[in-house]
Design an enzyme around this catalytic site. Structure first.
Site, short mmCIF file in Angstrom:
data_model
loop_
_atom_site.label_atom_id
_atom_site.label_comp_id
_atom_site.label_asym_id
_atom_site.label_seq_id
_atom_site.Cartn_x
_atom_site.Cartn_y
_atom_site.Cartn_z
N GLY A 85 0.78 -1.23 0.00
CA GLY A 85 0.00 0.00 0.00
C GLY A 85 0.81 1.29 0.00
O GLY A 85 0.37 2.30 0.57
N ARG B 52 -17.12 -14.37 -8.64
CA ARG B 52 -16.63 -12.99 -8.70
C ARG B 52 -17.74 -11.98 -8.40
O ARG B 52 -17.52 -10.96 -7.76
CB ARG B 52 -16.06 -12.69 -10.09
CG ARG B 52 -14.66 -13.17 -10.26
CD ARG B 52 -14.06 -12.74 -11.58
NE ARG B 52 -12.78 -13.42 -11.75
CZ ARG B 52 -11.62 -12.93 -11.32
NH1 ARG B 52 -11.55 -11.75 -10.76
NH2 ARG B 52 -10.51 -13.60 -11.48
N MET C 204 -4.72 -6.50 -6.91
CA MET C 204 -4.36 -7.52 -7.88
C MET C 204 -5.51 -8.48 -8.21
O MET C 204 -5.29 -9.67 -8.41
CB MET C 204 -3.12 -8.29 -7.38
CG MET C 204 -1.93 -7.41 -7.10
SD MET C 204 -1.57 -6.24 -8.43
CE MET C 204 -0.08 -6.93 -9.11
N ARG C 205 -6.72 -7.96 -8.27
CA ARG C 205 -7.87 -8.75 -8.72
C ARG C 205 -8.47 -8.06 -9.94
O ARG C 205 -8.62 -6.83 -9.93
CB ARG C 205 -8.98 -8.80 -7.66
CG ARG C 205 -8.65 -9.50 -6.40
CD ARG C 205 -8.53 -10.98 -6.55
NE ARG C 205 -9.77 -11.67 -6.90
CZ ARG C 205 -9.80 -12.95 -7.29
NH1 ARG C 205 -8.69 -13.63 -7.43
NH2 ARG C 205 -10.95 -13.53 -7.57
N LEU D 246 -11.51 -6.90 -12.06
CA LEU D 246 -12.92 -6.59 -11.75
C LEU D 246 -13.77 -6.88 -12.99
O LEU D 246 -13.32 -6.68 -14.12
CB LEU D 246 -13.04 -5.12 -11.34
CG LEU D 246 -12.30 -4.79 -10.03
CD1 LEU D 246 -12.12 -3.28 -9.88
CD2 LEU D 246 -13.03 -5.37 -8.83
N ASN E 64 -6.84 3.57 -11.83
CA ASN E 64 -5.83 2.55 -11.52
C ASN E 64 -4.46 3.13 -11.78
O ASN E 64 -4.30 4.00 -12.63
CB ASN E 64 -6.03 1.32 -12.41
CG ASN E 64 -5.00 0.23 -12.13
OD1 ASN E 64 -4.72 -0.07 -10.97
ND2 ASN E 64 -4.43 -0.36 -13.18
N HIS F 31 -0.63 1.91 -12.94
CA HIS F 31 0.06 0.78 -13.56
C HIS F 31 1.54 1.15 -13.70
O HIS F 31 1.87 2.24 -14.17
CB HIS F 31 -0.54 0.47 -14.93
CG HIS F 31 0.10 -0.71 -15.58
ND1 HIS F 31 -0.13 -2.00 -15.17
CD2 HIS F 31 0.99 -0.79 -16.60
CE1 HIS F 31 0.58 -2.83 -15.91
NE2 HIS F 31 1.28 -2.12 -16.78
N ASP G 53 -5.79 -2.75 -18.04
CA ASP G 53 -4.73 -1.77 -18.30
C ASP G 53 -4.94 -1.01 -19.62
O ASP G 53 -3.99 -0.74 -20.35
CB ASP G 53 -3.35 -2.46 -18.32
CG ASP G 53 -3.02 -3.13 -17.00
OD1 ASP G 53 -3.56 -2.70 -15.96
OD2 ASP G 53 -2.23 -4.10 -16.99
N GLU H 151 5.30 6.97 -9.34
CA GLU H 151 3.91 6.59 -9.03
C GLU H 151 3.37 7.46 -7.90
O GLU H 151 2.24 7.96 -7.95
CB GLU H 151 3.83 5.12 -8.62
CG GLU H 151 4.20 4.15 -9.73
CD GLU H 151 3.98 2.70 -9.34
OE1 GLU H 151 2.99 2.39 -8.67
OE2 GLU H 151 4.83 1.86 -9.70
C1 GAR Z 1 2.68 -0.62 -7.67
O1 GAR Z 1 3.90 -0.56 -8.35
C2 GAR Z 1 1.53 -0.58 -8.65
O2 GAR Z 1 1.77 0.25 -9.76
C3 GAR Z 1 1.46 -2.03 -9.07
O3 GAR Z 1 1.66 -2.75 -7.89
C4 GAR Z 1 2.48 -1.98 -7.01
C5 GAR Z 1 1.78 -1.87 -5.69
O4 GAR Z 1 2.61 -1.26 -4.75
N1 GAR Z 1 0.21 -2.34 -9.66
C6 GAR Z 1 0.06 -3.25 -10.61
O5 GAR Z 1 0.98 -3.93 -11.03
C7 GAR Z 1 -1.35 -3.41 -11.11
N2 GAR Z 1 -1.39 -4.28 -12.22
P1 GAR Z 1 2.00 -0.54 -3.47
O6 GAR Z 1 1.09 -1.60 -2.80
O7 GAR Z 1 3.19 -0.23 -2.63
O8 GAR Z 1 1.24 0.66 -3.92
#
Ligand code: GAR
Length: 218
Positions: free
Chosen positions: A14, A68, A93-94, A96, A110, A112, A148, A177
């Site tokens: 998170g 689901r 990571m699910r 929808l 979202n 990515h 995505d 990010e």
């Molecule tokens: C982040 O890098 C996010 O962009 C990626 O997971 C990580 C979560 O980190 N998301 C994906 O890959 C979605 N397909 P965080 O829990 O520290 O934010």
């Protein structure tokens, strides 16, 4: 104008959620993070959210088996209980379903870890290195049923350094990010983003093409 009520969906540590919480501490920020939802009860981010005094809900997807719709029904009920306006997926990571996504059309974002449309899916940093990419980065986009693929709200590019490890590159992208997600949420919460013909306009101006992005030189 009243602040938008935001739920952040996580599955893990998170850190993006924490960046959004940090930005929203400022009372002039147009959104407040009022709920954190995790599909994994052991997600580290839940502890971070609770420590920040934010309501958390773990909706364990494993309790629903292949159902689901049942899982999403439970999530939707939680969102309604908390009168949520906007949803931010942050390492959720699910996948929808189209039904859920359509219900939240242009109200669900979202992040990515790649410069979409390049490197959709998982292991983006490894694949960017393998492809010999000189630039990499992160994208915040609206969620659409196809993974995505939704209209891009904000992107941030970083340079790929010679000899970069996957970890070093991931860390550089993660910093980006944490910068672009609060910015993108702010724009959406201020109702400055409109989707026209599958593309975002911000204050009426199209988001720049990925090709025109300048990589952060650090
Ligand atoms: C982040 O890098 C996010 O962009 C990626 O997971 C990580 C979560 O980190 N998301 C994906 O890959 C979605 N397909 P965080 O829990 O520290 O934010």
């Amino acid at each position: 104008m009243s602040r938008k009520r935001v739920a952040v969906f996580i599955s893990g540590r998170g850190s993006n959620m924490a960046a959004l919480i940090e930005a929203a501490k400022d009372k002039s920020y147009p959104a407040e993070i009022v709920l954190v939802v995790s599909n994994r009860p052991d997600a580290g981010g839940l502890l971070v959210a609770r420590a920040a005094g934010i309501a958390t809900e773990a909706v364990d997807h494993t309790n629903f088996g292949k159902d689901r719709a049942g899982f999403e029904h439970a999530v939707q009920a939680t969102l309604e209980r908390h009168r949520i306006d906007l949803v931010c997926l942050a390492g959720f990571m699910r996948l929808l379903t189209a039904d859920f996504v359509k219900k939240w059309q242009w109200r669900i974002l979202n992040i990515h870890p790649a410069l979409l449309p390049a490197f959709k899916g998982l292991d983006t940093h490894k694949r960017a290195l393998e492809a010999g990419a000189k630039r990499h980065g992160a994208t915040v986009h609206f969620v659409v049923p196809e993974m995505d693929s939704g209209p891009i709200i904000a992107q941030g590019a970083v340079a790929v350094h010679p000899g970069d490890s996957e970890e070093a590159l991931a860390a550089r992208v993660l910093k980006t990010e944490h910068r672009i997600y609060p910015l993108a949420l702010k724009l959406v919460a201020e109702s400055r983003v409109r989707v026209v013909d599958g593309r975002c306009l911000i204050d009426g101006v199209p988001v720049p093409d990925t090709e025109s992005l300048v990589a952060d030189p650090t």
